[in-house]
Scaffold this active site. Structure first.
Site, mmCIF file in Angstrom:
data_model
loop_
_atom_site.group_PDB
_atom_site.id
_atom_site.type_symbol
_atom_site.label_atom_id
_atom_site.label_comp_id
_atom_site.label_asym_id
_atom_site.label_seq_id
_atom_site.Cartn_x
_atom_site.Cartn_y
_atom_site.Cartn_z
ATOM 1 N N GLY A 45 0.838 -1.185 0.000
ATOM 2 C CA GLY A 45 0.000 0.000 0.000
ATOM 3 C C GLY A 45 0.874 1.236 0.000
ATOM 4 N N GLN A 50 3.187 9.876 1.272
ATOM 5 C CA GLN A 50 4.467 9.156 1.302
ATOM 6 C C GLN A 50 5.343 9.457 0.089
ATOM 7 O OE1 GLN A 50 2.444 5.197 2.214
ATOM 8 N NE2 GLN A 50 4.351 5.003 3.372
ATOM 9 N N CYS A 100 5.746 -0.318 7.418
ATOM 10 C CA CYS A 100 5.431 0.867 6.627
ATOM 11 C C CYS A 100 6.671 1.266 5.836
ATOM 12 C CB CYS A 100 5.018 2.002 7.564
ATOM 13 S SG CYS A 100 4.597 3.519 6.713
ATOM 14 N N LEU A 101 6.499 1.578 4.556
ATOM 15 C CA LEU A 101 7.652 1.956 3.726
ATOM 16 C C LEU A 101 8.334 3.216 4.265
ATOM 17 C CD1 LEU A 101 6.240 1.287 0.138
ATOM 18 C CD2 LEU A 101 7.814 -0.153 1.453
ATOM 19 N N HIS A 142 -4.633 1.287 7.318
ATOM 20 C CA HIS A 142 -3.258 1.785 7.514
ATOM 21 C C HIS A 142 -3.018 3.014 6.620
ATOM 22 C CE1 HIS A 142 1.277 1.077 7.896
ATOM 23 N NE2 HIS A 142 1.180 1.931 6.890
ATOM 24 N N GLU A 143 -3.449 2.906 5.357
ATOM 25 C CA GLU A 143 -3.192 3.995 4.402
ATOM 26 C C GLU A 143 -4.056 5.225 4.686
ATOM 27 O OE1 GLU A 143 -0.575 3.684 2.740
ATOM 28 O OE2 GLU A 143 -0.338 1.538 3.031
ATOM 29 N N HIS A 146 -2.535 7.497 7.044
ATOM 30 C CA HIS A 146 -1.543 8.410 6.445
ATOM 31 C C HIS A 146 -2.206 9.703 5.957
ATOM 32 C CE1 HIS A 146 2.210 6.212 6.528
ATOM 33 N NE2 HIS A 146 1.690 5.148 5.945
HETATM 34 ZN ZN ZN Z 1 2.537 3.263 5.916
#
Ligand code: ZN
Length: 187
Positions: A45, A50, A100-101, A142-143, A146
């Site tokens: 995701g 991000q 998470c990236l 999760h996204e 963000h």
């Molecule tokens: Zn993340």
């Protein structure tokens, strides 16, 4: 085009992202680039903040899991979410190990509802309201965090937060090595 991933500690990850309209410039190209960026980093995701864009746009892509055979299919399930809204949380809450990236090297169990009712627009700006569960619901939540200026470590107990504090500082200082390109945005 592959974007660098914005790292934890950058203010853009703490901002409330803005909704977009179908007139957003080069939206299709941006969405394609976000999928490319996510897959290049082995993510499931990616939210626009991000890649340093404070807009309400998310791409999701994960291999379909078959419970009967306990294997992952080669087929990837993809979802593009524009201006998503969680209308309802349903069912029981479950723990799932998230990463998470933007926070490389940190993986923690996070408690979230397994099922949600989600309203969103797809890449063609068709409106959807769906009850979703499992992996899709997990990644979507999760996204969406963000887009609201939150990261998954905010949802941990104060004890876990204390225990990973040093790691988070290392990430914020750019001391984590990643196979993908990262950047830290200080504006
Ligand atoms: Zn993340």
């Amino acid at each position: 085009m592959i974007y660098p991933i914005v790292g934890y500690g950058s203010p853009v990850l703490r901002k409330e992202a803005q909704p977009i309209t179908k007139d957003y410039p080069e939206l299709k190209k941006l969405i394609a680039d976000m999928y490319e960026t996510m897959y290049a980093a082995d993510g499931v995701g990616l939210a626009a903040p991000q890649i340093d864009l404070s807009i309400r746009l998310i791409v999701i892509g994960f291999p379909i899991y078959d419970e009967k055979t306990d294997t992952y299919s080669d087929t990837i399930e993809e979802h593009t979410l524009i201006n998503p809204e969680i209308l309802e949380e349903k069912g029981s809450k479950k723990y799932f190990n998230e990463g998470c990236l933007s926070i490389p090297g940190v993986h923690e169990d996070v408690l979230r509802p397994d099922t949600i009712v989600l309203k969103y627009y797809d890449a063609d700006f068709n409106e959807h309201t769906e009850e979703i569960s499992g992996m899709f619901a997990r990644v979507a939540q999760h996204e969406i965090d963000h887009l609201d200026g939150k990261v998954f470590t905010d949802r941990l107990s104060s004890l876990r937060k204390t225990m990973i504090k040093r790691k988070l500082n290392d990430v914020a200082d750019g001391r984590m090595r990643t196979a993908y390109k990262m950047k830290y945005v200080k504006h």
